[in-house]
Design a protein around this motif. Sequence first.
Motif, PDB file in Angstrom:
ATOM      1  N   TYR A  24       0.872  -1.050   0.034  1.00 13.80           N
ATOM      2  CA  TYR A  24       0.115   0.038   0.016  1.00 13.80           C
ATOM      3  C   TYR A  24       0.831   1.142   0.100  1.00 13.80           C
ATOM      4  O   TYR A  24       0.499   2.316  -0.623  1.00 13.80           O
ATOM      5  CB  TYR A  24      -0.851   0.015   1.187  1.00 13.80           C
ATOM      6  N   ALA A  28       0.305   3.507  -3.076  1.00 10.41           N
ATOM      7  CA  ALA A  28      -0.876   4.245  -2.871  1.00 10.41           C
ATOM      8  C   ALA A  28      -0.963   5.663  -3.560  1.00 10.41           C
ATOM      9  O   ALA A  28      -1.899   6.180  -4.153  1.00 10.41           O
ATOM     10  CB  ALA A  28      -1.013   4.629  -1.371  1.00 10.41           C
ATOM     11  N   ALA A  29       0.312   6.489  -3.340  1.00 11.33           N
ATOM     12  CA  ALA A  29       0.406   7.672  -3.852  1.00 11.33           C
ATOM     13  C   ALA A  29       0.080   7.730  -5.439  1.00 11.33           C
ATOM     14  O   ALA A  29      -0.727   8.695  -5.914  1.00 11.33           O
ATOM     15  CB  ALA A  29       1.422   8.263  -3.534  1.00 11.33           C
ATOM     16  N   ARG A  30       0.603   6.939  -6.096  1.00 14.99           N
ATOM     17  CA  ARG A  30       0.371   6.969  -7.538  1.00 14.99           C
ATOM     18  C   ARG A  30      -0.920   6.332  -7.859  1.00 14.99           C
ATOM     19  O   ARG A  30      -1.472   6.875  -9.025  1.00 14.99           O
ATOM     20  CB  ARG A  30       1.474   5.805  -8.068  1.00 14.99           C
ATOM     21  N   TYR A  32      -3.543   6.652  -6.264  1.00 14.54           N
ATOM     22  CA  TYR A  32      -4.487   7.614  -5.800  1.00 14.54           C
ATOM     23  C   TYR A  32      -4.494   8.732  -6.892  1.00 14.54           C
ATOM     24  O   TYR A  32      -5.618   9.436  -7.054  1.00 14.54           O
ATOM     25  CB  TYR A  32      -4.118   8.315  -4.501  1.00 14.54           C
ATOM     26  N   ALA A  33      -3.441   9.138  -7.517  1.00 11.02           N
ATOM     27  CA  ALA A  33      -3.340  10.029  -8.362  1.00 11.02           C
ATOM     28  C   ALA A  33      -4.578   9.625  -9.596  1.00 11.02           C
ATOM     29  O   ALA A  33      -5.219  10.248 -10.222  1.00 11.02           O
ATOM     30  CB  ALA A  33      -2.097  10.280  -9.029  1.00 11.02           C
ATOM     31  N   LEU A  36      -7.868  10.076  -8.485  1.00 13.16           N
ATOM     32  CA  LEU A  36      -8.326  11.529  -8.591  1.00 13.16           C
ATOM     33  C   LEU A  36      -8.888  11.982 -10.035  1.00 13.16           C
ATOM     34  O   LEU A  36      -9.561  12.487 -10.260  1.00 13.16           O
ATOM     35  CB  LEU A  36      -7.138  12.344  -7.969  1.00 13.16           C
ATOM     36  N   ARG A  37      -7.618  11.630 -10.860  1.00  9.56           N
ATOM     37  CA  ARG A  37      -8.171  11.865 -12.293  1.00  9.56           C
ATOM     38  C   ARG A  37      -9.481  11.527 -12.838  1.00  9.56           C
ATOM     39  O   ARG A  37     -10.056  12.066 -13.695  1.00  9.56           O
ATOM     40  CB  ARG A  37      -6.908  11.157 -13.201  1.00  9.56           C
ATOM     41  N   LEU A  49      -9.814   4.259  -4.413  1.00 13.33           N
ATOM     42  CA  LEU A  49      -8.744   3.803  -3.958  1.00 13.33           C
ATOM     43  C   LEU A  49      -8.960   2.464  -2.988  1.00 13.33           C
ATOM     44  O   LEU A  49      -8.240   1.524  -3.379  1.00 13.33           O
ATOM     45  CB  LEU A  49      -7.957   4.851  -3.282  1.00 13.33           C
ATOM     46  N   ARG A  74      -2.560  -0.793 -11.997  1.00  8.85           N
ATOM     47  CA  ARG A  74      -2.997   0.347 -12.636  1.00  8.85           C
ATOM     48  C   ARG A  74      -4.547   0.026 -13.324  1.00  8.85           C
ATOM     49  O   ARG A  74      -5.480   0.813 -13.201  1.00  8.85           O
ATOM     50  CB  ARG A  74      -2.217   1.198 -13.415  1.00  8.85           C
TER      51      ARG A  74
ATOM     52  N   GLN B  10       2.105  10.854 -11.996  1.00  7.66           N
ATOM     53  CA  GLN B  10       1.817  11.781 -10.918  1.00  7.66           C
ATOM     54  C   GLN B  10       1.543  11.091  -9.745  1.00  7.66           C
ATOM     55  O   GLN B  10       0.906   9.762  -9.655  1.00  7.66           O
ATOM     56  CB  GLN B  10       0.630  12.490 -11.171  1.00  7.66           C
ATOM     57  N   MET B  12      -0.057  11.466  -5.448  1.00  7.55           N
ATOM     58  CA  MET B  12      -0.850  12.203  -4.794  1.00  7.55           C
ATOM     59  C   MET B  12      -1.012  11.394  -3.368  1.00  7.55           C
ATOM     60  O   MET B  12      -1.387  10.293  -3.609  1.00  7.55           O
ATOM     61  CB  MET B  12      -2.138  12.669  -5.386  1.00  7.55           C
TER      62      MET B  12
END
Lengths: 176, 233
Positions: A24, A28-30, A32-33, A36-37, A49, A74, B10, B12
């Motif tokens: 995680y 997670a950061a990638r 989450y982006a 968000l998109r 997520l 992804r 990216q 986040m």
Amino acid sequence: MSASDTDIIQGCLANDIRMQEALYQKYAARMYAVCLRYAGNAEGAQDILQEGFVKVFRNLSKFRADGSFEGWMRRIFVNTAIEHHRRRHPLADPFSEREEQIEEGSWNALDKLALEDLMKMIQSLPEGYRTVFNLYTVEGYSHQEIGEMLGIQEGTSKSQFARARKALLERIKGHV
Amino acid sequence: MEWQKKLYEQEMSPPADLWPSLAKQIQQEQGRLTSRLQEAEAAPPSHVWLQIAKSLPAAADRQPGILRSLYRYSIPAAAALLGLLLLKYAMLEGRFFSPATTSLQRLRIPLRTGQPIAPAPKPLQEPAARTAHPFSLHDAKPQHSRVLAREALSYPGSNYVEVCDVRQEVCRRINYKLEYMAACLPAQGASSYPIACRRELLTWLEQIDKSNYIPAPGHLFDIVELVSLLSSE
């Protein structure tokens, strides 16, 4: 030293909670982006997520190590985002429109934008536009593939993309 | 173009409190899968029969022995209903049930949950082609089960032997469906796959999954796993 993907996967398959957290934290950061998109807002992105990660852990044994683990993840997150979209539009086809041709606009203006501004503009697109735009430009699916994924005509995908592009370029003009 | 690359790469940061709730959910998922597998081996509680009888008054009135026999052999109620639905299909289609297909030998088919299902003596009608749609339960809505069960049991010649055969046919169909679905999954490296086909299969498998139909422990596991796989990909 951080654990390799292989170690993490093996640990997760053994139901090792530390490795689950390592996975995680690593992705997670990638992801989450990505969420968000597609989601358009933080709340929706967090739902995607969470659901996406549950699917990742549930299906980890299906991952074949002959490809990119991040690419596999992804795809799960993108598909989860599409499922969310469908849940909100169970009957109506928000993509259903006539195909229309819109003259080519310059994409170069997007390079000049800060990533944060670009992200906000994408998130502000109508949901149908946003989904097709993300699938086509960022994930690299063809319009035929997008049509199959979303249950729409290939021409509708092209039309949605053209409208998304037009809307984005207009927003950029307003931004500059 | 540069902006596409930036978007693709990216990152986040999600809210910090997301992991604890996710970890809890994952552990619950693990527990649920384990308990479902255990349930597959466990005998149903005694009050279940009363619920079955209540939900199938007409059928139970007419031929209670059949349903009790099914229950005694640990066949989940939903499986019996599914079998009856298939019997209805069979009658409508006039295909795999005829007096010639029933025999006393089939009464000996092992039916206890957890036992491997004996292979069908002879497939009565194989689907025409692997790519063709072999079977559909799209019309088999739960609210119709009682009516279909009553009609199925009122069919002349309907008896325990036939219901056993139906169950075996269900099992065969599920096996076939699993094979069919495996054939539909994307080949390695494929960029596209038959979404519509998978959606249809997912719907079908979810119906089976929700029905608690348990042909054999291995099959249950396959179904749970495959539904998960199809849900995510």
